[in-house]
Scaffold this motif. Structure first.
Motif, mmCIF file in Angstrom:
data_model
loop_
_atom_site.group_PDB
_atom_site.id
_atom_site.type_symbol
_atom_site.label_atom_id
_atom_site.label_comp_id
_atom_site.label_asym_id
_atom_site.label_seq_id
_atom_site.Cartn_x
_atom_site.Cartn_y
_atom_site.Cartn_z
ATOM 1 N N GLY B 76 51.778 92.387 -36.263
ATOM 2 C CA GLY B 76 50.432 92.746 -35.804
ATOM 3 C C GLY B 76 50.358 94.214 -35.444
ATOM 4 N N GLY B 77 49.282 94.557 -34.763
ATOM 5 C CA GLY B 77 49.137 95.954 -34.380
ATOM 6 C C GLY B 77 47.842 96.199 -33.640
ATOM 7 N N SER B 78 47.569 97.456 -33.412
ATOM 8 C CA SER B 78 46.343 97.823 -32.704
ATOM 9 C C SER B 78 45.910 99.215 -33.126
ATOM 10 N N VAL B 79 44.609 99.475 -33.011
ATOM 11 C CA VAL B 79 44.062 100.815 -33.233
ATOM 12 C C VAL B 79 43.156 101.141 -32.050
ATOM 13 N N ALA B 80 43.015 102.438 -31.741
ATOM 14 C CA ALA B 80 42.180 102.809 -30.599
ATOM 15 C C ALA B 80 41.619 104.214 -30.780
ATOM 16 N N TYR B 81 40.483 104.456 -30.130
ATOM 17 C CA TYR B 81 39.825 105.767 -30.147
ATOM 18 C C TYR B 81 39.289 106.034 -28.743
ATOM 19 N N GLU B 82 39.379 107.287 -28.291
ATOM 20 C CA GLU B 82 38.881 107.641 -26.968
ATOM 21 C C GLU B 82 38.171 108.995 -27.009
ATOM 22 N N LEU B 83 37.067 109.069 -26.271
ATOM 23 C CA LEU B 83 36.340 110.336 -26.095
ATOM 24 C C LEU B 83 36.201 110.570 -24.605
ATOM 25 N N HIS B 84 36.647 111.722 -24.137
ATOM 26 C CA HIS B 84 36.551 112.033 -22.703
ATOM 27 C C HIS B 84 35.933 113.421 -22.542
ATOM 28 N N THR B 85 34.839 113.496 -21.778
ATOM 29 C CA THR B 85 34.146 114.770 -21.559
ATOM 30 C C THR B 85 33.955 114.993 -20.071
ATOM 31 N N THR B 86 34.207 116.206 -19.614
ATOM 32 C CA THR B 86 33.956 116.573 -18.219
ATOM 33 C C THR B 86 33.026 117.776 -18.194
ATOM 34 N N TYR B 87 31.857 117.574 -17.590
ATOM 35 C CA TYR B 87 30.913 118.668 -17.413
ATOM 36 C C TYR B 87 31.180 119.351 -16.069
ATOM 37 N N ASN B 88 31.020 120.662 -16.038
ATOM 38 C CA ASN B 88 31.103 121.447 -14.795
ATOM 39 C C ASN B 88 32.483 121.382 -14.151
ATOM 40 N N VAL B 89 33.540 121.433 -14.960
ATOM 41 C CA VAL B 89 34.882 121.375 -14.380
ATOM 42 C C VAL B 89 35.153 122.624 -13.547
ATOM 43 N N GLN B 111 17.568 138.725 -13.826
ATOM 44 C CA GLN B 111 18.392 138.177 -12.734
ATOM 45 C C GLN B 111 19.656 137.503 -13.260
ATOM 46 N N TYR B 112 19.702 137.298 -14.591
ATOM 47 C CA TYR B 112 20.880 136.664 -15.179
ATOM 48 C C TYR B 112 21.801 137.677 -15.868
ATOM 49 N N ARG B 113 21.606 138.972 -15.538
ATOM 50 C CA ARG B 113 22.554 139.969 -16.063
ATOM 51 C C ARG B 113 23.973 139.584 -15.631
ATOM 52 N N VAL B 114 24.101 139.169 -14.376
ATOM 53 C CA VAL B 114 25.321 138.489 -13.927
ATOM 54 C C VAL B 114 24.881 137.076 -13.563
ATOM 55 N N VAL B 115 25.525 136.085 -14.106
ATOM 56 C CA VAL B 115 25.042 134.710 -13.986
ATOM 57 C C VAL B 115 26.206 133.774 -13.676
ATOM 58 N N GLU B 116 25.925 132.665 -13.010
ATOM 59 C CA GLU B 116 26.973 131.664 -12.795
ATOM 60 C C GLU B 116 26.845 130.596 -13.869
ATOM 61 N N ARG B 117 27.904 130.390 -14.598
ATOM 62 C CA ARG B 117 27.886 129.411 -15.694
ATOM 63 C C ARG B 117 28.970 128.369 -15.467
ATOM 64 N N PRO B 118 28.715 127.125 -15.812
ATOM 65 C CA PRO B 118 29.759 126.098 -15.721
ATOM 66 C C PRO B 118 30.629 126.091 -16.972
ATOM 67 N N ALA B 119 31.726 125.392 -16.878
ATOM 68 C CA ALA B 119 32.605 125.216 -18.034
ATOM 69 C C ALA B 119 32.843 123.721 -18.240
ATOM 70 N N ASP B 120 33.045 123.331 -19.483
ATOM 71 C CA ASP B 120 33.208 121.915 -19.841
ATOM 72 C C ASP B 120 34.539 121.703 -20.568
ATOM 73 N N LEU B 121 35.009 120.477 -20.487
ATOM 74 C CA LEU B 121 36.217 120.081 -21.217
ATOM 75 C C LEU B 121 35.914 118.872 -22.080
ATOM 76 N N ASN B 122 36.635 118.753 -23.175
ATOM 77 C CA ASN B 122 36.474 117.573 -24.019
ATOM 78 C C ASN B 122 37.819 117.225 -24.643
ATOM 79 N N ALA B 123 38.103 115.947 -24.743
ATOM 80 C CA ALA B 123 39.322 115.506 -25.427
ATOM 81 C C ALA B 123 39.003 114.256 -26.228
ATOM 82 N N ILE B 124 39.448 114.228 -27.468
ATOM 83 C CA ILE B 124 39.314 113.021 -28.279
ATOM 84 C C ILE B 124 40.706 112.619 -28.755
ATOM 85 N N SER B 125 40.928 111.334 -28.836
ATOM 86 C CA SER B 125 42.249 110.827 -29.227
ATOM 87 C C SER B 125 42.065 109.598 -30.117
ATOM 88 N N ALA B 126 43.029 109.397 -31.003
ATOM 89 C CA ALA B 126 43.023 108.199 -31.851
ATOM 90 C C ALA B 126 44.455 107.845 -32.188
#
Lengths: 111, 417
Positions: B76-89, B111-126
């Motif tokens: 037998g066996g198995s297969v898998a897929y995963e998506l993981h996203t983090t907003y504003n890390v 006023q956005y000449r200097v601005v605060e911006r968030p950063a995101d992460l993403n990981a996908i696996s199979a």
């Protein structure tokens, strides 16, 4: 899916006027921790910075002539790159830390 | 799924209402400002994401779990897929460099000449695992990426939710032969894979393999008490991996005593965790986060409780959560096949987590609300799909201690055959 897209909406906001100043304090704490591996000492130096100095707010819309707002971060940038030998020599001398970049005089002053 | 999304939107709205939408136009060519805590945090998050969402972790968490449950079948066996996203890390100051020939005053509001911006992460696996009798083979690949968030909120969501998972399929399949990786300081893309063999009996499960990111890999677990341990081998050195856990994974007293009357106690998880933490240092040592965790799942069939105690740094209670779910939420193929419990359903969990002060990361510390909403459907031994939304999740904050009020979502699909 729509909810997921909504969650992503915080894409930008105005920066805190004290940001370049606080970043200088964070940079002192960061270099302290990186060079000594002592988190408590790093926190203590940041708290001494907060207690002993006052922030000069950044004005993005009306910056001082000849000084672009983004250049104010040169204070934390310079501190962030101090070699560990210098960091260990400066120790708790926060005036010494802040003397390492001309930009620091534009963002922080003694309380 | 819709009730979960509605509930989560409400939670997120209450938590960050004032932050949901930036007014005006942000600069399209903004770049992060180095030397700030936010920039250092982003770099740390990219490294951590690449070393955490590895192919080995994915294989342990999903592909091999399903295969382990069915090892008694002849093949037998198995297969898998995963998506993981983090907003504003992380949140970092950025500016519009004039050297790019872009005038901030023309392309965006001043006023956005200097601005605060968030950063995101993403990981996908199979990955997949196959076995014949007690002997098995497995392969898994992961693709992790992160960057300062796009200023267009719709495109930001579309990119991480739809485009990246689609673009990432080819790298996942061809990971052993694909050298494409980059790290610009403010963004990165990392590919990893693991391939190896497993040996599974009624008492013991052992896996050995090679991972692109870490070298040799060894995992062992007993099937009686669920004691487990893992390590990685770096070159000629044998050492505990960057993230080390040991303890009881999921002790089921009812199954152990073969007494259905004990089912109301649920399952117990009790483990010790040791992982890198804080700023990376220049003196050759590494700050570590050490903690103990107690989880009691499915009390009376419907209640989960959990608590964590931070041993280092700053010893204190660091997490307290309580969750509710439907009966049969954690039913697995290991359970009695004649169980009447439904499989899957909904989990809603709330509580609080405590972060230590880490001014080097721009974190002043304190307690933060945490929430987890999860939906799952499927059939034991056949496959399942699960979707979860996390706010200030303890596991996430342990990895990214600067990610206050970050929102993550996770999608897992697997099947056994």
């Amino acid at each position: 899916m729509i909810a997921l897209l909504l969650l992503a909406c915080t894409a930008f906001r105005e920066v805190d006027p004290d940001s370049p100043c606080r970043e200088a304090g964070y940079a002192i704490a960061r270099r302290t921790e990186e060079c000594t591996d002592d988190t408590e000492l790093a926190n203590a130096r940041y708290e001494a910075f907060e207690a002993g100095y006052a922030c000069i707010p950044m004005d993005v819309l009306d910056p001082e002539p000849g000084v672009a707002p983004e250049d104010l971060y040169a204070c934390s940038f310079t501190i962030d790159r101090l070699p560990c030998e210098v960091v260990l020599e400066l120790g708790d001398d926060l005036d010494g830390w802040l003397a390492s970049a001309d930009a620091c005089a534009y963002v922080v002053e003694p309380a | 799924m819709t009730p979960v999304l509605l509930l989560w939107t409400t939670l997120a709205h209450g938590q960050q209402q004032s932050e949901l939408v930036g007014e005006g136009r942000s600069c399209t060519g903004a770049v992060p400002i180095a030397g700030t805590a936010g920039y250092a945090n982003l770099q740390s998050a990219l490294r951590t994401s690449a070393s955490t969402y590895t192919a080995a972790r994915f294989a342990e968490a999903h592909t091999l779990t399903g295969d382990a449950r069915s090892f008694k079948d002849p093949a037998g066996g198995s297969v898998a897929y995963e998506l993981h996203t983090t907003y504003n890390v992380a949140r970092l100051p950025a500016y519009q460099p004039s050297a790019l020939g872009l005038d901030y005053a023309e392309g965006c509001d001043p006023q956005y000449r200097v601005v605060e911006r968030p950063a995101d992460l993403n990981a996908i696996s199979a990955g997949f695992a196959l076995h014949k009798g007690p002997i098995g083979l497995f392969y898994a690949a992961s693709l992790s990426s992160g960057q300062m968030a796009r200023e267009d909120p719709v495109m930001r969501g579309v990119y991480w939710s739809m485009l990246f998972p689609i673009y990432g399929l080819y790298p996942l399949i061809s990971a052993p032969f694909l050298p494409i990786e980059y790290d610009t300081g403010g963004s990165s893309l990392t590919i990893d894979f693991i391939a190896g063999a497993s040996f599974n009996t009624d008492l013991l499960e052992v896996r050995a393999g090679y991972t692109k990111s870490e070298g040799g890999y060894l995992f062992a677990r007993d099937h009686v008490l669920s004691l487990f341990g893992s390590l990685v081998v770096h070159g000629k050195e044998v050492q505990v991996g960057g993230v080390f856990r040991t303890g009881l994974q999921s002790l089921d007293p009812a199954a152990l005593a073969r007494n259905a009357a004990l089912k109301g106690i649920g399952r117990t998880g009790l483990y010790y965790r040791d992982l890198p933490f804080g700023s990376s240092d220049d003196v050759g040592t590494e700050s570590r986060l050490r903690s103990g965790h107690l989880r009691q799942a499915s009390l009376a069939g419907i209640v989960d409780v959990g608590a964590s105690y931070r041993i280092r740094p700053d010893p204190t209670l660091s997490e307290a959560v309580v969750g509710f779910h439907n009966r049969g939420w954690d039913t697995t193929a290991d359970d009695d096949e004649e169980t009447d419990d439904a499989y899957g359903g909904f989990l809603v969990q709330g509580g609080a987590v405590e972060l230590p002060a880490l001014h080097s990361l721009g974190v002043s510390g304190g307690w933060y609300p945490s929430a987890r909403v999860e939906a799952r459907m499927g059939e034991p031994g056949v496959g399942h799909a699960s979707f979860s939304l996390l706010l200030n999740d303890e596991e996430q904050l342990a990895l990214y201690p600067f990610a206050r009020n970050a929102v993550s979502y996770n999608l897992v699909i697997d099947a056994q055959f």
